[in-house]
Enzyme design. Structure first.
Site, short mmCIF file in Angstrom:
data_model
loop_
_atom_site.label_atom_id
_atom_site.label_comp_id
_atom_site.label_asym_id
_atom_site.label_seq_id
_atom_site.Cartn_x
_atom_site.Cartn_y
_atom_site.Cartn_z
N HIS A 354 0.83 -1.20 0.00
CA HIS A 354 0.00 0.00 0.00
C HIS A 354 0.86 1.25 0.00
CE1 HIS A 354 0.54 1.15 4.31
NE2 HIS A 354 0.62 -0.15 4.53
N CYS A 373 2.62 -5.16 6.93
CA CYS A 373 2.34 -4.83 5.53
C CYS A 373 3.51 -4.07 4.92
CB CYS A 373 1.06 -4.02 5.41
SG CYS A 373 -0.43 -5.01 5.71
#
Length: 435
Positions: A354, A373
């Protein structure tokens, strides 16, 4: 004698000699499997032939089990345990193992360095000493020049004194520091001395760990794929001709590590909202809200309660005793933790790539900072390189991928750079001693 043979129990598969011939030497399949597994020769010499043979079978099964855990997609039978069993029963082990050889330039280049290190009996050690800054003189500099030459660097002749840390040497040290997660100050530091003084045997041991990790990927390289090297803090997009895009990334903290896995990008979420996990709420967001009662509202979070319709204002919640089953959702916007883009990937760990609104940490050398992440320095570049037009949507939209794009999150602490030089990085999760 015939009676004895009849009464003897049948030879179990684990007891059979699969990898050696009648002369007690490795057969063709055994040589191929040894080249894949790279056992420590000294340790193997302490085993009997039957023990060595059993070790090879056991270790290959271990690789297959690791591959199955790594792959978040159905494995082809030939890449799984079933393919190995079929090869055992059909007697086609050599053909089977040829199909397991990783077909990646990075693997072949690293293997060449591994083999070359076995021929090196001596390196030029750097003498101990303090930190040397650019322009300063030190007795370690001539040894540094020789050591870098041994490692394949092409050095310019010094313009002044040979014992001075000139600009050319300093620039090379900056590159080494960047690759190894160190502050790129171009100085000869204790960390650089330690790294350059590693023996060929120590380096070979690290390369063994990394060559084994290549076995987790599909043996045949896809036409296009993303490789996120966790310890290098870097994402690279490859196609059939080589790398086409590379960028810095932020990965999981040592206490919240990014897992090794293979998956696919299935969609692009534009202007995503963010639903943090229970662990993130408990360990990060609740303490921040208790210190500052306006924290969640100021950052666009809403509260969702079981059995209660609609979004609740964080100001209505008792944060000393928050209700069970509560969810927090951060609305899309410039402060959203996921930034403008979230790349959706299938995996049970809720791991994805992301964007991020905070670009400052990308200037840091050590970037193990996230909750697992992978944050991207240039997410818009990845969007375009994967075939999406940069959208102007202000609302949340999900755009399916044009095709499944393989993504491999790997843990390589040693690799070969574009100049053919061996590069190592810190073992940020202390995995090399565990393999």
């Amino acid at each position: 004698m015939l009676l004895l043979l009849v009464l003897m129990p049948p030879l179990q598969a684990a007891e059979r000699i699969w990898w050696h011939n009648e002369n007690n030497e490795l057969n063709e399949a055994g040589q191929m499997l040894t080249e894949l597994l790279l056992p420590d020769p000294a340790a193997m010499n302490d085993l009997s032939l039957a023990e060595r043979d059993a070790w090879l079978s056991r270790e290959w099964r271990r690789v297959l089990a690791q591959r199955a855990r790594f792959a978040q997609y159905p494995l082809a039978p030939d890449q799984a345990e079933a393919g190995f069993e079929q090869a055992l029963h059909s007697g086609e082990l050599s053909a089977y193992l040829r199909r397991q050889l990783p077909d990646y330039p990075g693997y072949r280049q690293l293997k060449q360095h591994y083999q070359a290190l076995s021929q090196i009996k001596h390196i030029t050690p750097l003498p101990p000493g303090g930190e040397v800054r650019p322009g300063e003189r030190d007795r370690a500099i001539p040894a540094l020049r020789q050591r870098l030459t041994e490692l394949g660097y092409s050095l310019k002749a010094p313009r002044g004194r040979a014992d001075a840390l000139d600009r050319n040497l300093s620039d090379i040290l900056k590159g080494l520091q960047q690759a190894n997660g160190l502050a790129p100050n171009g100085r000869l530091t204790a960390d650089i001395r330690t790294m350059l003084n590693r023996s060929p045997a120590e380096l070979r041991q690290e390369l063994r760990h990394n060559l084994r990790r290549w076995l987790l990927l599909p043996p045949a390289a896809p036409d296009q794929y993303l490789l996120v090297n966790i310890p290098a803090y870097r994402l690279t997009l490859f196609n059939s001709t080589g790398p086409t895009l590379s960028m810095k990334v932020i990965v999981g903290r040592p206490d919240w590590p990014t897992p090794e896995l293979g998956t696919h990008i299935r969609a692009l979420k534009v202007n995503p909202d963010w639903t943090p996990t229970a662990n993130i709420i408990r360990e990060d967001l609740l303490p921040a809200q208790r210190r500052d009662r306006g924290f969640l509202s100021r950052h666009g979070f809403g509260v969702w309660l079981p059995g209660v319709a609609g979004r609740q204002d964080p100001g209505t919640i008792d944060w000393q005793q928050p209700p069970a089953g509560m969810r927090l959702v951060q609305a899309p916007g410039p402060d959203n933790a996921l930034g403008r883009f979230k790349f959706e990937m299938n995996n049970p760990f809720d791991i994805y790539l992301h964007d991020t609104p905070d670009k400052r940490p990308f200037a840091e050398a050590q970037r193990a900072l996230s909750h697992g992440c992978v944050r991207l320095a240039e997410s818009d570049q990845l969007v375009q390189n994967l075939g999406w037009s940069l959208p102007e949507y202000k609302q949340t939209r999900i755009l399916p991928a044009h095709r499944k794009i393989p993504v491999f999150l790997v843990y390589f602490t040693a690799w070969v750079d574009e100049g053919g030089r061996l590069v190592t990085s810190p073992d940020i999760y202390n995995k090399n001693g565990m393999s």
